[in-house]
Design a protein around this motif. Structure first.
Motif, PDB file in Angstrom:
ATOM      1  N   THR A  87       0.666  -1.106   0.282  1.00 23.26           N
ATOM      2  CA  THR A  87       0.225   0.041  -0.500  1.00 23.26           C
ATOM      3  C   THR A  87       0.894   1.527  -0.433  1.00 23.26           C
ATOM      4  OG1 THR A  87       0.151  -0.106   2.130  1.00 23.26           O
ATOM      5  CG2 THR A  87      -1.697  -1.222   1.265  1.00 23.26           C
ATOM      6  N   ASP A  88       0.717   2.445  -0.713  1.00 19.08           N
ATOM      7  CA  ASP A  88       1.044   3.984  -0.608  1.00 19.08           C
ATOM      8  C   ASP A  88      -0.056   5.462  -0.107  1.00 19.08           C
ATOM      9  OD1 ASP A  88       2.368   6.078  -1.805  1.00 19.08           O
ATOM     10  OD2 ASP A  88       4.006   5.329  -3.089  1.00 19.08           O
ATOM     11  N   ALA A  89       0.788   5.665   0.536  1.00 13.50           N
ATOM     12  CA  ALA A  89      -0.054   6.084   1.045  1.00 13.50           C
ATOM     13  C   ALA A  89      -0.365   7.266   0.224  1.00 13.50           C
ATOM     14  CB  ALA A  89       0.576   7.094   2.843  1.00 13.50           C
ATOM     15  N   ASP A  90       0.164   7.352  -0.808  1.00 16.99           N
ATOM     16  CA  ASP A  90      -0.204   9.476  -1.085  1.00 16.99           C
ATOM     17  C   ASP A  90      -1.186   8.865  -1.994  1.00 16.99           C
ATOM     18  OD1 ASP A  90       2.491  10.112  -0.547  1.00 16.99           O
ATOM     19  OD2 ASP A  90       3.563   8.565  -2.652  1.00 16.99           O
ATOM     20  N   ASP A  91      -1.507  10.361  -2.914  1.00 14.93           N
ATOM     21  CA  ASP A  91      -3.627  10.162  -3.192  1.00 14.93           C
ATOM     22  C   ASP A  91      -2.767   9.111  -4.524  1.00 14.93           C
ATOM     23  OD1 ASP A  91      -5.925  10.970  -3.945  1.00 14.93           O
ATOM     24  OD2 ASP A  91      -5.222  13.469  -4.276  1.00 14.93           O
ATOM     25  N   PRO A  92      -4.363   8.244  -4.303  1.00 11.20           N
ATOM     26  CA  PRO A  92      -4.303   7.524  -5.811  1.00 11.20           C
ATOM     27  C   PRO A  92      -4.519   8.757  -6.796  1.00 11.20           C
ATOM     28  CG  PRO A  92      -6.129   6.619  -4.081  1.00 11.20           C
ATOM     29  CD  PRO A  92      -5.310   7.901  -3.306  1.00 11.20           C
ATOM     30  N   THR A  93      -5.499   9.753  -6.617  1.00 11.06           N
ATOM     31  CA  THR A  93      -6.020  10.000  -7.165  1.00 11.06           C
ATOM     32  C   THR A  93      -5.288  11.004  -8.438  1.00 11.06           C
ATOM     33  OG1 THR A  93      -6.884  11.616  -6.017  1.00 11.06           O
ATOM     34  CG2 THR A  93      -8.568   9.272  -6.572  1.00 11.06           C
ATOM     35  N   TYR A  94      -4.280  11.270  -8.287  1.00 10.86           N
ATOM     36  CA  TYR A  94      -3.888  12.377  -8.522  1.00 10.86           C
ATOM     37  C   TYR A  94      -2.197  12.182  -9.093  1.00 10.86           C
ATOM     38  CZ  TYR A  94      -0.973  16.310  -8.828  1.00 10.86           C
ATOM     39  OH  TYR A  94       0.059  17.767  -8.648  1.00 10.86           O
ATOM     40  N   GLY A  95      -1.630  11.707 -10.264  1.00  2.58           N
ATOM     41  CA  GLY A  95      -0.924  11.509 -10.702  1.00  2.58           C
ATOM     42  C   GLY A  95      -0.476   9.453 -10.836  1.00  2.58           C
ATOM     43  N   ASN A  96       0.555   9.186 -10.614  1.00  4.50           N
ATOM     44  CA  ASN A  96       1.258   7.570 -10.156  1.00  4.50           C
ATOM     45  C   ASN A  96       1.607   7.384  -9.341  1.00  4.50           C
ATOM     46  OD1 ASN A  96       0.272   7.298 -12.899  1.00  4.50           O
ATOM     47  ND2 ASN A  96       2.159   8.331 -14.170  1.00  4.50           N
ATOM     48  N   SER A  97       1.722   8.989  -8.185  1.00  2.00           N
ATOM     49  CA  SER A  97       2.134   8.485  -6.386  1.00  2.00           C
ATOM     50  C   SER A  97       2.198   7.363  -5.824  1.00  2.00           C
ATOM     51  CB  SER A  97       2.130   9.924  -5.573  1.00  2.00           C
ATOM     52  OG  SER A  97       3.039  10.874  -6.405  1.00  2.00           O
ATOM     53  N   ALA A  98       1.111   6.886  -6.233  1.00  2.00           N
ATOM     54  CA  ALA A  98       0.476   5.314  -5.354  1.00  2.00           C
ATOM     55  C   ALA A  98      -0.457   4.184  -6.123  1.00  2.00           C
ATOM     56  CB  ALA A  98      -0.757   5.659  -4.577  1.00  2.00           C
ATOM     57  N   ARG A  99       0.426   4.191  -7.732  1.00  2.00           N
ATOM     58  CA  ARG A  99       0.773   3.634  -8.257  1.00  2.00           C
ATOM     59  C   ARG A  99       1.608   2.256  -8.599  1.00  2.00           C
ATOM     60  NH1 ARG A  99      -1.494   4.866 -14.304  1.00  2.00           N
ATOM     61  NH2 ARG A  99      -0.969   3.038 -14.433  1.00  2.00           N
ATOM     62  N   VAL A 100       1.403   1.214  -8.237  1.00  2.00           N
ATOM     63  CA  VAL A 100       2.968   0.456  -7.861  1.00  2.00           C
ATOM     64  C   VAL A 100       2.835  -0.793  -8.958  1.00  2.00           C
ATOM     65  CG1 VAL A 100       3.337   1.075  -5.165  1.00  2.00           C
ATOM     66  CG2 VAL A 100       1.640  -0.630  -6.260  1.00  2.00           C
ATOM     67  N   VAL A 101       3.852  -0.985  -8.862  1.00  2.00           N
ATOM     68  CA  VAL A 101       4.425  -2.552  -9.370  1.00  2.00           C
ATOM     69  C   VAL A 101       4.921  -3.409  -8.819  1.00  2.00           C
ATOM     70  CG1 VAL A 101       4.252  -1.340 -11.692  1.00  2.00           C
ATOM     71  CG2 VAL A 101       5.908  -2.059 -11.174  1.00  2.00           C
ATOM     72  N   TYR A 102       4.942  -5.262  -9.058  1.00  2.00           N
ATOM     73  CA  TYR A 102       5.525  -5.534  -8.062  1.00  2.00           C
ATOM     74  C   TYR A 102       6.485  -6.207  -8.688  1.00  2.00           C
ATOM     75  CZ  TYR A 102       2.300  -5.150  -4.359  1.00  2.00           C
ATOM     76  OH  TYR A 102       0.726  -4.895  -4.109  1.00  2.00           O
ATOM     77  N   SER A 103       7.837  -6.903  -8.660  1.00  2.00           N
ATOM     78  CA  SER A 103       9.107  -7.582  -9.020  1.00  2.00           C
ATOM     79  C   SER A 103      10.039  -8.287  -7.923  1.00  2.00           C
ATOM     80  CB  SER A 103      10.508  -6.715  -9.256  1.00  2.00           C
ATOM     81  OG  SER A 103      10.829  -5.397  -8.753  1.00  2.00           O
ATOM     82  N   ILE A 104      10.338  -9.369  -8.877  1.00  2.00           N
ATOM     83  CA  ILE A 104      10.901  -9.801  -7.793  1.00  2.00           C
ATOM     84  C   ILE A 104      12.683  -9.775  -7.535  1.00  2.00           C
ATOM     85  CG2 ILE A 104      11.231 -11.995  -9.045  1.00  2.00           C
ATOM     86  CD1 ILE A 104      10.680 -13.903  -6.706  1.00  2.00           C
ATOM     87  N   LEU A 105      12.909  -9.778  -5.939  1.00  2.00           N
ATOM     88  CA  LEU A 105      14.096  -9.646  -6.780  1.00  2.00           C
ATOM     89  C   LEU A 105      15.485 -10.422  -5.936  1.00  2.00           C
ATOM     90  CD1 LEU A 105      14.051  -5.852  -4.177  1.00  2.00           C
ATOM     91  CD2 LEU A 105      14.656  -6.437  -6.541  1.00  2.00           C
ATOM     92  N   GLU A 106      14.920 -11.372  -5.449  1.00  2.00           N
ATOM     93  CA  GLU A 106      15.897 -13.148  -4.543  1.00  2.00           C
ATOM     94  C   GLU A 106      15.002 -14.099  -5.052  1.00  2.00           C
ATOM     95  OE1 GLU A 106      17.672 -12.592  -0.993  1.00  2.00           O
ATOM     96  OE2 GLU A 106      18.869 -11.151  -1.777  1.00  2.00           O
ATOM     97  N   GLY A 107      15.661 -15.009  -5.560  1.00  2.00           N
ATOM     98  CA  GLY A 107      14.369 -16.806  -6.162  1.00  2.00           C
ATOM     99  C   GLY A 107      13.993 -17.049  -7.379  1.00  2.00           C
TER     100      GLY A 107
END
Length: 784
Positions: free
Chosen positions: A173-193
């Motif tokens: 979860t991201d505390a930034d405003d999801p209705t304004y820009g991309n500040s709260a839009r996240v993507v996932y990636s695997i670093l180890e495994g």
């Protein structure tokens, strides 16, 4: 009149939508501007202000400007700001209407502020515009990184799972405003495994990435998952979490014996159900997938041995099912198969999930004790058997090939009274004492068999039953207590009797009842045999009276059906009672016997015992008092009992005063005054019918009479006198007396006891007194 709001963000501006002011809101202010003024309808610009969060400059941050068309720039109008954060966060220049933010704002703490603006006349402080509300909204910037609130994660996935099997879903979860820009839009990636697992960028679902991951090779993996905002673009913020993935077991491995053959030694003396040996197969799986079953599929030990799986250790436990005998068979061979209990059909193609092994069992010879041909020997003997009678024989054999001689004996712990003997070499059992079935019907004795070569002892049991003979006569079943009502008529059943016999004939008891020959012809009672081991006692007449005879005793003859038949005479006691109309006895014989009172015979006996005990105690107390020679009632003034003076010295008659003080009797000339107690009234009538006249000078023939009257009068009115009457009599001998002595007449007292029954002796005493002195009237004395 209207407000004009200007909004300036940075170096660019924006025109706001206008909202017309309602005329009603201006009515309170018309009086303040004068009646001649006419309001011209104007529009005023109104919306919300924006201010960037996290401003880090040194100067206050300019938010916007408020302006009224009433303000002519001459300084007569001032601007006032109220509401959330007014004066503490937001300030307004009262002259120009400029609004500034004086503190650093955080949108995540508060996204907007509601304030109220007003224009007032500086001189009067009266509002020149109605108060209006506006909003200052905090504009978001990307100042919060994504966070995994549920991390770190633990997940499980079966081994050998296909590629793409879902493992777990992670969420950031991201505390930034999801209705304004991309500040709260996240993507996932695997670093180890990698390359074992992968994660979907948008959903955060972790999946397997390699096929056939084997738990037996590696059972746990640690993954690091990253979440990045700004859709993963350059400059975005990121956060990470860990995921621990454990591979769960599946049954993909068959059990295997570590060896193909096993060998064990078994002693022939091993008891049945004992554990012979344990074997174990190995299985790489765990839990239910490693559970195994063992079974014997071939070999000459089938039926002699069995194998079962230990649920805790998964071992194959071989146990003995039958006794072993080295002399008969010295070895056994078993082929044992092991297989998985829970088979996964997906892996059957890999081969059979079972394995086999050969087990050889060698029987070891041991020195065994003798074995009885029959472990339990049952025998019977009559209780009339004489001492030395042979009952039976026991035999035992040496199971070893040596075939040693055997000696027999009786374990005396099971034959404490030594009723039996056994011949040491032959095993013949005989009686050693007379037997009594009624005392002990069955004897359970232990026979010991001992080899001569080695002290090996075998044990057998002989169960000897003592057979009954008819040696006990029948008797009454209980002690009967029979009652007979006085009003009973002839032919009435007054009692039903039965019998018991200690003997136990095979066909059961059969008793015969009759009256003895001496009482068979009596006129009072008769007996009727009911042919069911009972008999009824009936009356032959009526009119029984307990005053005439309160108890009858009826002899009854009881005979059994044994061979030879035995009989006994038992006496039935019949008490005659007074009964109520219902036939319930009320009193029997000379004693009351009331059944309605609910007192049993035992209770009556207990009451009688208490009464006897109390009587014994009373008699004991009286006896002790007499032995101590203590009076029952003490009188401080005088002893009212009879005084007995014993002597055998005849003195000089009336001149002799050595034995007794005769002053009171010799004072003839003194008129005696009455000594009656005037404060006490006698409770009992006096012993004389008429009171004599007052004492005066009397001749000698009245001295004794006067003395007696005086003593009787004192006793009548004395409140401390004993409850019984007491009379003291004396004989006074004057000159010329024939007796020449002074004594009490006809005393019934003895040396150790006193007689208080004086009344019955008064007549003879008084008559004798009158006769001795020849004076007075003896009849008068007696009547008094």
């Amino acid at each position: 009149i209207s407000f004009f709001f200007y909004w300036d963000v940075g170096c660019w501006g924006m025109t706001l939508n206008s909202i017309p002011l309602r005329p009603a809101s201006l009515r309170p202010f018309r009086a303040s501007v004068g009646a001649s003024l006419q309001r011209h309808k104007r529009n005023w610009v109104w919306n919300q202000f924006f201010v960037l969060e996290e401003y880090t400059g040194d100067d206050p941050l300019y938010v916007g400007k408020l302006h009224s068309d009433v303000d002519k720039g001459d300084g007569k109008v001032k601007y006032v700001l109220n509401g959330e954060g007014a004066t503490s966060i937001f300030t307004i220049d009262e002259n120009t209407g400029d609004i500034h933010a004086t503190k650093r704002l955080d949108r995540e703490e508060q996204a907007y502020y509601t304030l109220r603006a007003q224009a007032r006349d500086r001189a009067t402080n009266l509002p020149v515009e109605p108060e209006s509300e506006f909003v200052i909204k905090v504009q978001d910037i990307n100042d919060n990184e994504p966070k995994f609130l549920d991390g770190p994660y633990n997940a499980q996935v079966p081994e050998m799972s296909p590629v793409g099997t879902s493992v777990v879903e992670v969420k950031a979860t991201d505390a930034d405003d999801p209705t304004y820009g991309n500040s709260a839009r996240v993507v996932y990636s695997i670093l180890e495994g990698q390359p074992y697992f992968s994660v979907e960028p948008k959903t955060g679902i972790v999946r397997t990435a390699l096929p056939n991951m084997d738990r037996e090779a590696r059972d746990q993996y640690l993954l690091v998952i990253q979440a990045k905002d700004m859709v993963g673009q350059m400059g975005g913020l990121s956060g990470t979490t860990s995921v621990t993935v454990t591979l769960t077991d599946v049954n993909d491995n068959p059990p295997r014996f570590s060896r193909k053959s096993y060998q064990f030694a078994v002693p022939e003396s091993l008891p049945v159900a004992s554990v012979v040996a344990k074997i174990k197969a190995l299985d790489s799986d765990i839990g239910p997938n490693a559970e195994m079953d063992y079974r014997i599929i071939e070999g000459d030990g089938l039926g002699v041995f069995r194998v079962a799986s230990d649920k805790d250790t998964q071992e194959g436990v071989i146990t003995l099912q039958k006794n072993l005998d080295f002399e008969t068979k010295s070895s056994y061979t078993l082929k044992i198969e092991v297989s998985n209990r829970n088979i996964d059909p997906r892996f059957l193609s890999q081969g059979p999930f079972s394995d086999t092994a050969m087990v050889r069992l060698t029987v070891e010879n041991v020195d065994e004790p003798p074995i009885f041909s029959t472990p339990l020997s049952k025998m019977g003997v009559s209780e009339a058997a004489k001492v030395g009678t042979i009952i039976g024989t026991v035999s035992a054999l040496d199971p070893d090939s040596t075939n040693s001689p055997i000696r027999y004996s009786i374990d005396r712990n099971t034959d404490l009274e030594r009723f039996f003997n056994i011949e040491a070499t032959t095993g013949v059992i005989s009686t050693a004492k007379p037997l009594d079935r009624e005392a002990n019907a069955v004897h359970n004795i232990t026979i010991l068999a001992i080899k001569n070569s080695r002290p090996r002892v075998g044990k057998g049991v002989a169960l000897i039953t003592v057979l009954d003979i008819n040696d006990n006569a029948p008797v009454f079943a209980i002690e009967y207590e029979t009652f007979l009502c006085e009003r009973v008529g002839p032919g009435q059943v007054i009692e039903t009797i039965s019998a018991v016999d200690k003997d136990e004939p095979p066909s059961g008891h059969q008793f015969f009842f009759s009256l003895t020959a001496e009482t068979a012809g009596n006129m009072n009672f008769t007996l009727r045999d009911n042919k069911d081991n009972t008999a009824s006692i009936l009356t032959k007449r009526g009119g029984f009276q307990r005053r005439e005879q309160s108890m009858y005793r009826l002899p009854v003859l009881i005979m059994d059906s044994g061979t030879p038949a035995l009989s006994s005479t038992n006496t039935l006691s019949i008490r005659v009672c007074d009964c109520d109309p219902d036939g319930t006895p009320q009193s029997c014989g000379t004693e009351a016997f009331t059944l309605s009172a609910g007192l049993s015979t035992g209770a009556l006996v207990a009451i009688l015992a208490c009464i006897i005990t109390l009587l014994v105690l009373v008699l004991l107390i009286v006896t002790m008092r007499r032995r101590k020679k203590e009076p029952l009632i003490l009188d401080e003034d005088r002893d009212v009992r009879e005084n007995i003076v014993r002597y055998d010295d005849e003195g000089g008659g009336e001149e002799d005063t050595e034995a007794f003080d005769m002053v009171a009797l010799r004072n003839l000339n003194v008129v005696r005054d009455s000594k009656a107690r005037r404060d006490v009234t006698p409770e009992v009538p006096t012993l004389y019918c008429s009171r004599p006249p007052p004492y005066k000078i009397t001749p000698d023939n009245g001295i004794f009479r006067e003395f007696i009257w005086d003593r009787l009068k004192d006793a009548d009115v004395d409140p401390s006198a004993p409850p019984y009457d007491s009379l003291q009599t004396y004989a006074f001998e004057g000159s010329g007396s024939v007796a020449e002595s002074l004594s009490s007449l006809d005393s019934l007292s003895t040396d150790s006891e006193q007689n208080y029954d004086y009344l019955s002796d008064w007549g003879p005493r008084f008559r004798k007194l009158a006769d001795l002195y020849g004076h007075g009237d003896s009849s008068n004395i007696f009547s008094s």
